[in-house]
Design an enzyme around this catalytic site. Structure first.
Site, short mmCIF file in Angstrom:
data_model
loop_
_atom_site.label_atom_id
_atom_site.label_comp_id
_atom_site.label_asym_id
_atom_site.label_seq_id
_atom_site.Cartn_x
_atom_site.Cartn_y
_atom_site.Cartn_z
NE ARG A 65 88.18 56.37 32.41
CZ ARG A 65 87.25 56.83 31.58
NH1 ARG A 65 87.30 58.07 31.12
NH2 ARG A 65 86.24 56.05 31.19
CE1 TYR A 118 113.49 66.95 36.08
CE2 TYR A 118 111.31 66.76 35.11
CZ TYR A 118 112.38 66.20 35.78
OH TYR A 118 112.32 64.88 36.15
#
Length: 409
Positions: A65, A118
């Protein structure tokens, strides 16, 4: 490779090699392997070595991670291509934009954004930043530099733009807005997905952070999801890294990083072909009697054609146009196409077509869509790298299927 290679080599070379180096001691892979391990062995127990101490630049890894060799190679390459010092790869473009915003704003802050963003980004700003975190989000017509200047306030923390926009291909003056944001002490972010770093470099024009949906042109093959951020701001980079690795854990997976790393190798050659094909398609549509308007910065008729020439080196592979008719006409046109695939998304080697009012922008209320120019017959095309004559013939089929179609000019 170090920074000296980034400064010395041309874009096409860095797209292929930057961030990857064959290590004979590790097997000599010319292509970065897919490192799927979620954790990495330590040489010994060091009580002074913490989670944030592992340095990827020294080949030190601790937990997937936090960092991963495949992702790290991609992040270095994307930073180089955008002319930045710090690159970050995320699980999606939305994850990247959300991280950039959350790294900057706090409850009560003010954000100025393009009104033609968008739809997914617009919903993120409205439903997450505004509705859940109390951020004052103001949308403006950013084609008008004066409108942006008039909207920026003392408490403006973030100015967020797309250029060109999705789906109307509107541009904003990046240099001009950078000066406005800088004077206000606001962070200026630019979504560069539609042009890619091959045709536009917002950091060089004054932006503080650049975002990409890596799903699109960076990958280029419609087979992975991803997002990216690049910045030269050390403090901003530190906050983005914390959110990516610890706060949100929304980093790109190793296999997707491998796919994007592979895709970027052909970015220059793909972008040249996308743009060449799109220019031909735009000119064909601009001369067709069943088309009301074509939105493509490469056309001299585009209202910001001169601005495009100033801040970009090409016009990309995406265009939109408005058919002369109604929704039923657009439906007949789209369903008759065979080489253009009816699908959302853009940036793959294959040509895609969609109707924003019924697909990507359908969640927006009709009045809101039409207020920014998204009518029921506005068609968006992502022009691929196929032979352009086949694409033009396919468009002929689409027009022939429209009710009461007239002969093609």
């Amino acid at each position: 490779m170090g920074s000296e290679d980034s400064e010395r080599q041309q874009f096409d070379t860095r797209a292929v090699t930057f961030g990857e180096k064959a290590d004979a001691a590790a097997g000599g892979d010319v292509v970065s392997p897919i490192h799927l391990s979620s954790t990495f062995a330590l040489p010994g127990l060091d009580p002074d070595f913490g989670l944030e101490d592992a340095d990827p630049e020294k080949g030190e890894w601790l937990y997937g991670r936090l960092s991963n060799p495949t992702r790290h190679a991609l992040e270095k390459r994307l930073a180089s291509l955008e002319g930045g010092e710090h690159g970050f790869a995320f699980a999606s473009g939305t994850a990247a934009i959300a991280t950039a915003a959350m790294a900057v704003v706090e409850p009560g802050d003010h954000v100025v954004a393009f009104d033609d963003l968008y739809a997914g980004t617009k919903r993120l700003f409205e439903r997450v930043l505004r509705d859940r975190f109390g951020v004052d989000v103001e949308f403006v017509d950013a084609t008008d530099l004066g409108a942006v200047a008039g909207a920026v306030r003392e408490d403006t923390a973030l100015v967020w733009m797309e250029t060109p926009t999705n789906p109307l291909l509107r541009l904003c003056d990046v240099r001009g807005i950078a000066a406005i944001a800088d004077a206000a002490g606001a962070v200026f972010g630019v979504d560069n997905t539609f042009l890619s770093p091959f045709f536009q470099n917002p950091l060089a024009l004054g932006a503080d952070v650049v975002a990409h949906s890596a799903t699109k042109y960076l990958n280029g093959h419609s087979d992975s999801l991803g997002g990216a951020l690049v910045t030269n701001d050390d403090a901003l980079a530190e906050e983005i890294a914390f959110l990516q690795q610890v706060g949100f854990g929304n980093q790109m997976a190793p296999f997707d990083a491998y796919l994007v790393l592979r895709g970027v190798k052909t970015l220059p050659v793909r972008m040249r072909q996308h743009a060449a094909n799109a220019q031909r398609v735009a000119e064909y549509l601009d001369d067709h009697d069943r088309v009301r308007a074509v939105h493509y910065p490469g056309l001299a008729s585009h209202p910001q054609h001169d601005l495009a020439a100033e801040q970009t080196t090409g016009h990309g592979g995406i265009l939109s146009f408005e058919l002369d008719g109604e929704f039923a006409d657009a439906k007949a046109f789209l369903e008759a196409l065979t080489d253009f695939t009816l699908a959302v998304s853009v940036g793959g080697v294959e040509s895609l077509v969609e109707l924003p009012a019924g697909m990507t922008h359908e969640p927006l209320p009709k009045a809101e869509r039409e207020a920014v120019g998204i009518t029921d017959t506005l068609v968006r095309m992502s022009v691929g790298v196929e032979h352009v004559d086949d694409l033009l013939a396919d468009l002929d089929r689409g027009f022939a299927a429209m009710p009461e179609s007239r002969a093609v000019n």
